[in-house]
Design an enzyme around this catalytic site. Structure first.
Site, PDB file in Angstrom:
ATOM      1  CB  SER A 171      -0.918   0.007   1.222  1.00 12.29           C
ATOM      2  OG  SER A 171      -0.155  -0.157   2.404  1.00 12.29           O
TER       3      SER A 171
ATOM      4  CG  ASN B 257      -4.853  -4.427  12.508  1.00 13.07           C
ATOM      5  OD1 ASN B 257      -4.209  -4.336  11.466  1.00 13.07           O
ATOM      6  ND2 ASN B 257      -5.271  -5.590  12.992  1.00 13.07           N
TER       7      ASN B 257
ATOM      8  CB  THR C 151     -40.426  25.441 -11.485  1.00 14.38           C
ATOM      9  OG1 THR C 151     -41.537  25.794 -12.305  1.00 14.38           O
ATOM     10  CG2 THR C 151     -40.329  26.413 -10.323  1.00 14.38           C
ATOM     11  CG  HIS C 152     -41.394  21.838 -14.060  1.00 13.69           C
ATOM     12  ND1 HIS C 152     -41.666  20.543 -13.686  1.00 13.69           N
ATOM     13  CD2 HIS C 152     -42.097  22.628 -13.203  1.00 13.69           C
ATOM     14  CE1 HIS C 152     -42.500  20.537 -12.659  1.00 13.69           C
ATOM     15  NE2 HIS C 152     -42.785  21.786 -12.336  1.00 13.69           N
TER      16      HIS C 152
ATOM     17  CB  SER D  64     -13.523  24.052 -30.361  1.00 13.31           C
ATOM     18  OG  SER D  64     -13.469  23.105 -31.410  1.00 13.31           O
TER      19      SER D  64
ATOM     20  CE  LYS E 268     -18.562  25.107 -28.785  1.00 10.31           C
ATOM     21  NZ  LYS E 268     -18.448  23.665 -28.947  1.00 10.31           N
TER      22      LYS E 268
ATOM     23  CG  ASN F  66     -15.962  24.391 -25.718  1.00 12.10           C
ATOM     24  OD1 ASN F  66     -17.033  24.778 -26.193  1.00 12.10           O
ATOM     25  ND2 ASN F  66     -15.090  23.672 -26.401  1.00 12.10           N
TER      26      ASN F  66
ATOM     27  CD  GLU G  39     -18.135  21.538 -20.658  1.00  6.77           C
ATOM     28  OE1 GLU G  39     -18.651  20.661 -21.361  1.00  6.77           O
ATOM     29  OE2 GLU G  39     -17.224  22.285 -21.058  1.00  6.77           O
TER      30      GLU G  39
ATOM     31  CE1 TYR H 214      -7.105  -3.033   8.609  1.00  2.00           C
ATOM     32  CE2 TYR H 214      -6.109  -5.186   8.241  1.00  2.00           C
ATOM     33  CZ  TYR H 214      -6.303  -3.878   7.859  1.00  2.00           C
ATOM     34  OH  TYR H 214      -5.701  -3.410   6.725  1.00  2.00           O
TER      35      TYR H 214
ATOM     36  CD  GLN I 251      -3.283  -2.413   1.882  1.00  2.00           C
ATOM     37  OE1 GLN I 251      -2.725  -2.725   2.912  1.00  2.00           O
ATOM     38  NE2 GLN I 251      -2.866  -2.830   0.705  1.00  2.00           N
TER      39      GLN I 251
END
Ligand code: ARG
Length: 466
Positions: free
Chosen positions: A29, A116, A161-162, A283, A289, A291, A296, A323, A328
């Site tokens: 790990s 542990n 709304t909607h 773009s 463009k 963006n 996003e 444990y 892990q």
């Protein structure tokens, strides 16, 4: 070295065969738990002090161990620490390096301790830090929104709304909605912190340590509120991580909605906001463009926040006490969520600060599409008509306006009177955007005065941290 075997494992005494390198790589790990090193060191220092308190280390031995841990810490901070993959994890790497530095006395540090209770401790110390940083980061986002809300006090926009135009609201009211959501997110993390801040160390592998460790003193030493009351629970419990991951998922959901609003508002169709060049990209194909990638991706990262929560919930499901190595698998999802949160905390405040709101367009849109039809019905209600009837009457008025391609306020009073004798000349003032906003002076409403008060309330919330 005492207590080790030719293949170097601290637990090698029981083993005669060497580990398979594939199995070794599979179980290691170190690649991800190495980020816990500051907390592993902090816990080890406190454990050494507790061992001294229990008479298991002399003052001289404690001093040697603390000095050795400091040296190890310097190497880790400087990036010169010689990580050894065959030592599996950060705990054994640090412990072995300590022995390199101070000799056999370093081998006393793990007395009465297990990896542990050690990993449970490290994760709790780590999360305590992380939650503090998240609280500060979310406050920065709140402050950025509050500043934008304050600058634009009085600017109307259509409320939806909607995703259909519904009633006018203030842009500030819309922005402040997020501030209050983020406040609840901060409360969730704060609440989680109360359960994170419990000491598991001293639980040993599962049954409790066999030495006379004063766990209450140890808890105080490490700044924990209290020591865990059950050793089996302390080494098995990962619900503090699950709580953190769920708070992270909910925060991510809120961020994704803010990002969705902004990306929608930045379309040519809405035209309510423009991203600064610094927070947008072009773009590779279409020269025109711009963006909103940053927004996003803020929205997109929500997916992994949900996924990480589900991953750990699923890992924990049905695990027998105490444990199990399955646990892990909690770390990569946890760290991935922390990284996603911190990345977003870094980018959102400057993104919000750099938005340009198209105030004229917002105001124009606020008035269009019969946005004050409810106010027209409320007007009739104030003149004594039951709301249901008023709704019916105004429905007819709207249909008439649609058919004759006119706005409500452009209808002649004579036309209105044809729908109800209650309409009088004062109706036009009642269906202005300003009147519509002003009317909603109920606590929590969008009236300018109310929003001003909410702004003060939001400022007070954002001002106080953890
Ligand atoms: N790497 C382990 C984890 O992340 C630490 C505890 C290991 N304990 C053990 N007995 N293998 O959970």
């Amino acid at each position: 070295m005492p207590g080790t075997t030719p293949h170097g494992k601290p637990w090698g005494g029981r083993f005669s065969g060497a580990p398979d390198p594939v199995a070794e790589r599979f179980t290691a790990s170190l690649a991800f738990d190495r980020r816990l090193w500051p907390y592993d060191l902090e816990g080890s220092r406190a454990w050494a002090r507790a061992l001294k308190g229990a008479g298991l280390l002399t003052a001289e031995e404690l001093a040697q161990i603390l000095r050795g841990l400091d040296e190890v810490g310097q190497e880790l901070a400087a990036g010169t620490f010689p990580f050894r993959a065959e030592l599996e994890d950060i705990h054994m790497n640090i412990e072995r390096r300590l022995q390199d530095k101070v000799g056999p006395v370093g081998g006393k540090l793990h007395t009465g301790r297990s990896r542990n209770d050690q990993i449970a401790l490290d994760e709790r110390l780590y999360l305590r830090d992380v939650i503090g940083r998240i609280d500060r980061g979310v406050r920065d986002i709140q402050s950025a929104l509050i500043r934008r809300a304050e600058e634009h006090l009085g600017v109307p926009m259509p409320g939806y709304t909607h995703l259909q135009r519904a009633q006018p609201v203030l842009l500030s009211h819309h922005l402040l909605a997020y501030v209050f959501m983020f406040q609840r997110d901060r409360e969730r993390f704060r609440d989680c912190l109360g359960r994170v801040n419990v000491l598991p160390l001293g639980s040993g592998a599962l049954a409790g340590t066999a030495f006379a460790i004063d766990r209450d003193a140890l808890a105080r030493d490490l700044g924990f509120d209290r020591a865990s009351p059950n050793s089996l629970d302390a080494v098995s419990d990962r619900d503090f991580i699950l709580e953190f991951l769920s708070a992270a998922a909910i925060l991510g959901m809120h961020w994704s909605r803010l990002a969705a609003d902004l990306t929608l508002w930045a379309t040519a169709e809405f035209g309510f906001v423009e991203f600064s060049d610094a927070f947008a990209t072009g773009s590779s194909l279409m020269p025109q463009k711009k963006n909103p990638d940053v927004a996003e991706l803020v929205r997109g990262k929500c997916g992994r926040l949900y996924g990480n929560l589900l991953a750990v919930l699923t890992t924990m499901k049905g695990l027998p006490l105490a444990y199990n190595s399955d646990m892990q698998e909690d770390k990569e999802p946890l760290f991935d969520s922390v990284d996603a949160l911190e990345a977003i905390l870094g980018v959102l405040p400057p993104l919000l600060a750099s938005l340009t709101f198209n105030v004229e367009r917002l105001a124009e849109a606020a008035a269009a599409h019969y946005a004050t039809a409810t106010d027209l019905a409320d007007y009739l209600v104030k003149k004594g008509l039951p709301f249901r009837q008023a709704h019916e009457v105004v429905g007819g008025v709207v249909r008439h306006a649609v058919e004759t391609k006119r706005a409500l306020e452009a209808l002649p009073l004579e036309d209105l009177k044809g729908f109800s004798p209650l309409f009088a000349a004062d109706v036009f003032e009642a269906i202005s955007v300003e009147a519509s906003l002003r009317a909603r002076a109920v606590r929590g409403g969008t009236a300018p005065e109310t929003v001003r008060r909410a702004l003060a309330e939001a400022k007070a919330l954002a001002a106080e941290g953890l």
